[in-house]
Design an enzyme around this catalytic site. Structure first.
Site, PDB file in Angstrom:
ATOM      1  N   ASP A  13       0.834  -1.208   0.000  1.00  0.00           N
ATOM      2  CA  ASP A  13       0.000   0.000   0.000  1.00  0.00           C
ATOM      3  C   ASP A  13       0.862   1.248   0.000  1.00  0.00           C
ATOM      4  OD1 ASP A  13      -2.045   1.809   0.212  1.00  0.00           O
ATOM      5  OD2 ASP A  13      -2.605   1.296   2.265  1.00  0.00           O
ATOM      6  N   GLU A  47      -8.584   8.929   5.628  1.00  0.00           N
ATOM      7  CA  GLU A  47      -7.396   8.393   6.295  1.00  0.00           C
ATOM      8  C   GLU A  47      -7.043   9.208   7.540  1.00  0.00           C
ATOM      9  OE1 GLU A  47      -4.378   6.667   3.744  1.00  0.00           O
ATOM     10  OE2 GLU A  47      -5.689   6.887   2.014  1.00  0.00           O
TER      11      GLU A  47
HETATM   12  C1  BGC Z   1      -4.711   3.648   1.239  1.00  0.00           C
HETATM   13  C2  BGC Z   1      -5.327   2.494   0.489  1.00  0.00           C
HETATM   14  C3  BGC Z   1      -5.601   2.890  -0.933  1.00  0.00           C
HETATM   15  C4  BGC Z   1      -4.352   3.446  -1.572  1.00  0.00           C
HETATM   16  C5  BGC Z   1      -4.548   3.890  -2.993  1.00  0.00           C
HETATM   17  C6  BGC Z   1      -3.569   4.247   0.498  1.00  0.00           C
HETATM   18  O1  BGC Z   1      -3.104   5.386   1.160  1.00  0.00           O
HETATM   19  O2  BGC Z   1      -4.274   3.199   2.500  1.00  0.00           O
HETATM   20  O3  BGC Z   1      -6.489   2.064   1.130  1.00  0.00           O
HETATM   21  O4  BGC Z   1      -6.073   1.776  -1.632  1.00  0.00           O
HETATM   22  O5  BGC Z   1      -3.909   4.549  -0.832  1.00  0.00           O
HETATM   23  O6  BGC Z   1      -5.379   4.966  -3.110  1.00  0.00           O
HETATM   24  C1  BGC Z   2      -3.505   9.778  -2.378  1.00  0.00           C
HETATM   25  C2  BGC Z   2      -4.258   8.667  -1.721  1.00  0.00           C
HETATM   26  C3  BGC Z   2      -3.369   8.019  -0.757  1.00  0.00           C
HETATM   27  C4  BGC Z   2      -2.709   9.015   0.182  1.00  0.00           C
HETATM   28  C5  BGC Z   2      -1.739   8.359   1.100  1.00  0.00           C
HETATM   29  C6  BGC Z   2      -2.909  10.719  -1.362  1.00  0.00           C
HETATM   30  O1  BGC Z   2      -2.183  11.733  -1.985  1.00  0.00           O
HETATM   31  O2  BGC Z   2      -4.342  10.475  -3.229  1.00  0.00           O
HETATM   32  O3  BGC Z   2      -4.723   7.734  -2.632  1.00  0.00           O
HETATM   33  O4  BGC Z   2      -4.093   7.083  -0.057  1.00  0.00           O
HETATM   34  O5  BGC Z   2      -2.089  10.044  -0.502  1.00  0.00           O
HETATM   35  O6  BGC Z   2      -1.145   9.237   2.014  1.00  0.00           O
END
Ligand code: BGC
Ligand code: BGC
Length: 595
Positions: free
Chosen positions: A316, A512
């Site tokens: 991830d 997140e």
């Molecule tokens: C998240 C995932 C997600 C990935 C791609 C990550 O930061 O933890 O759940 O699938 O980004 O967007």
């Molecule tokens: C992305 C997300 C990802 C995240 C992780 C973002 O910039 O768009 O998909 O999960 O960063 O920190």
């Protein structure tokens, strides 16, 4: 002479009766081949993979192991130059023209570069699609998982997943980073709403339904793969343990015992493997101080060995590079722990160099590279990508169709949880004379949809096709009912008390760790809107739009009814359907709510 020639021809002829053709584009120095055994769809996947693996160089295999974020691809020619295996759209990584057609064109364009490589191995394109194809305005936005958890209805979840797969596949994406199988323990976590809740049994059951729904997609030889996440124990991190300076709990550490890890957090993955999930994402979190992506025990011994998972394991975001300071060491540890494909959000050029060096140094074996490549190719063959790399636009009309939106509306109805109902305040009669509506979430699709909608952090306001809760309320009542709306609850001009005041209040969108919150509650503005509304209404019904239970204990005594509507998505009509009694309240709490 002719006979000898024929004999020689037959003798040297490959077992399969096809011609090898080498195609060279004049403008393009890369030649690629066609009609090789691995390109022959009548052969078995095993035969095709064996043939293809034999032809691949080490660099080509390493390229397959890279999953590059779309926005970090500087030059699209790099897709061919490095032979990149996969590309993803992270949250908000959209095409210039953000429409379903724009997405399809973008993916087709990426795919066209993969077709310029020597072996024309198709690209795997992945996206989150965790509440419908949420990044795409016009797609059906379903309730976030916490609301699906409240429905506790595997049949419904199966249908939701099936439609999600169809809308996502219509844009050329056959790999979906969902379902989320985290079992949430601490509602302060910003990812609570991405989970089916805190009961491992419910998470397992609905997770299985979701996987089966997604993977039941099958059209013109193309299928969809689920990516269950985040392996493992992501829901049980300790507040304050985040390794990210901006966050409190997300990307943190879980200290639970192995027995608890197995009982609570492994169960949903066991069910996912039983449901034949095609890929599993390893989380950004740690267990007992070790990053999951570095844990050979959790990945190879438990997930592969004990659970018998044979699909693709991928990492991830930047997770792998957080194992150690040295990128080289981090990669060696993750790949030897059992991660097959590495997500690379920022840079990918040095990935190829590091892995080549690691193989030359004997730090990663050729066998391990072959094993990872084999899994990646297997997935691509199973999805049908080798035989149908380009997508046509015929399917786009199903994106956001009436039928799909009706399903989302049904999911909204079933997700509503009645938290309090004094003196049968709800359902509300459709034939009263006046309803007042207030609150920040009453007429705001962005709030209704939450994070992971168009942008990673979601969007505030009405930028999506859909029905707000206010729209839904207006449509439900009979023509002679007056519905007045004021966001702040300013109804000072109203002389008579309304029969009922409906406040729709809640959280602003987040995703997140940005949603980690020590005390999720209502804003001062929403509380004041409710109080204003109360001055002018005979009774008060409060609808909470939120990704998790909110701390509202001290206020509820003043309210007649309280409804948890979670993050319902684009179809706010589903809320009105239940509020006015066309359907009963059937949702149950997916996580404790201290009321
Ligand atoms: C998240 C995932 C997600 C990935 C791609 C990550 O930061 O933890 O759940 O699938 O980004 O967007
Ligand atoms: C992305 C997300 C990802 C995240 C992780 C973002 O910039 O768009 O998909 O999960 O960063 O920190």
């Amino acid at each position: 002479m002719l006979a000898i020639g024929l004999l020689a021809y037959n003798f040297f002829r490959p077992l399969v009766n096809i011609e090898y053709v080498k195609v060279c584009d004049q403008k393009d120095k890369n030649c690629h081949v066609t009609n090789l055994p691995y390109q022959n769809s009548t052969l078995s996947t095993e035969e095709r993979i064996a043939d293809l693996l034999n032809r691949m160089t080490l660099a080509e295999k390493i390229g397959q192991m890279a999953l590059v974020e779309k926005n970090s691809l500087g030059n699209l020619d790099d897709l061919a130059k490095y032979g990149l295996g996969a590309v993803l759209s992270g949250g908000g990584a959209k095409p210039e023209v953000n429409t379903p057609a724009g997405w399809q064109e973008m993916v087709n364009n990426f795919q066209s570069y993969s077709q310029k490589t020597r072996l024309s191995i198709p690209l795997l394109y992945g996206a989150d699609a965790n509440h419908g194809h949420g990044q795409v305005p016009g797609a059906t936005i379903f309730p976030h998982f916490i609301g699906l958890g409240a429905t506790n209805d595997p049949g419904l979840v199966h249908e939701v997943a099936k439609v999600t797969a169809a809308e996502t596949a219509a844009t050329g994406i056959y790999w979906i980073f969902s379902p989320n199988l985290d079992v949430v323990k601490d509602l302060r976590w910003g990812r609570t709403y991405e989970t089916f809740g805190s009961d491992p049994q419910v998470v397992s059951k609905l997770g299985q339904a979701f996987i089966e729904g997604l993977q039941s997609y099958n059209k013109r030889g193309l299928t969809v793969a689920a990516g269950a996440k985040h392996y493992i124990s992501n829901g049980s991190m300790v507040w304050g343990s985040s390794t990210n300076n901006d966050f409190f709990i997300d990307q943190g550490n879980s200290n639970i015992s192995e027995a608890e890890l197995r009982q609570i957090h492994l169960e949903p993955f066991r069910q996912a493997v039983n449901a034949n999930v095609k890929s599993i994402m390893v989380g950004l979190n740690s267990w007992q101080g070790e990053k999951i992506s570095a844990s050979k025990y959790l990945i190879s011994d438990i997930l592969r060995g004990e659970l018998g998972f044979t699909g693709l394991i991928f990492s991830d975001w930047y997770g792998v590079y957080e194992i150690e300071r040295s990128k080289y060491n981090s990669l060696v540890r993750a790949i030897n722990a059992g991660v097959d494909m590495i997500m690379l959000p920022y840079d990918y050029e040095d990935f190829v160099t590091y892995l080549q060096r690691a193989v030359a140094n004997g730090d990663i074996s050729q066998e391990r590279i072959n094993e990872a490549t084999r899994r990646i190719l297997t997935l691509k063959f199973e999805l049908g990508l080798f035989d149908h790399p380009a997508i046509d636009s015929a399917d786009l009309k199903i994106v956001g169709s009436k039928e799909n939106r009706d399903l989302a509306r049904r999911a909204v109805r079933k997700s509503l949880v009645l938290l309090k109902n004094n003196n049968a305040a709800v359902p509300i009669s459709k034939n009263i004379s006046k309803i007042l509506v207030a609150g920040s979430a009453a007429h705001n699709l962005g709030k209704q949809a939450g994070g992971w909608t168009v942008e990673w952090q979601g969007i505030d306001g009405n930028w999506l096709p859909g029905t707000t809760i206010l729209d839904g309320l207006k449509k439900s009542v009979s023509a002679n009912v007056k519905v007045e709306y004021s966001l702040s609850g300013d109804f000072s001009a109203q002389n008579n008390l309304a029969d009922v005041g409906i406040a729709v209040v809640g959280e602003n969108p987040y995703a997140e760790g940005w949603g980690d919150n020590n005390n999720p509650s209502l804003s001062a503005e929403d509380l004041s809107a409710i109080n204003n509304l109360k001055q002018k209404s005979k009774k008060i019904v409060v609808i909470i739009i939120s990704g998790r239970p909110l701390n509202i204990k001290e206020y509820t005594k003043d309210w007649d009814a309280v409804i948890a509507a979670w993050l319902p998505g684009s179809e706010g009509q589903g809320v009105a359907d239940v509020l006015f009694g066309d359907y009963p309240f059937t949702g149950t709490l997916p996580i404790d709510w201290d009321l």
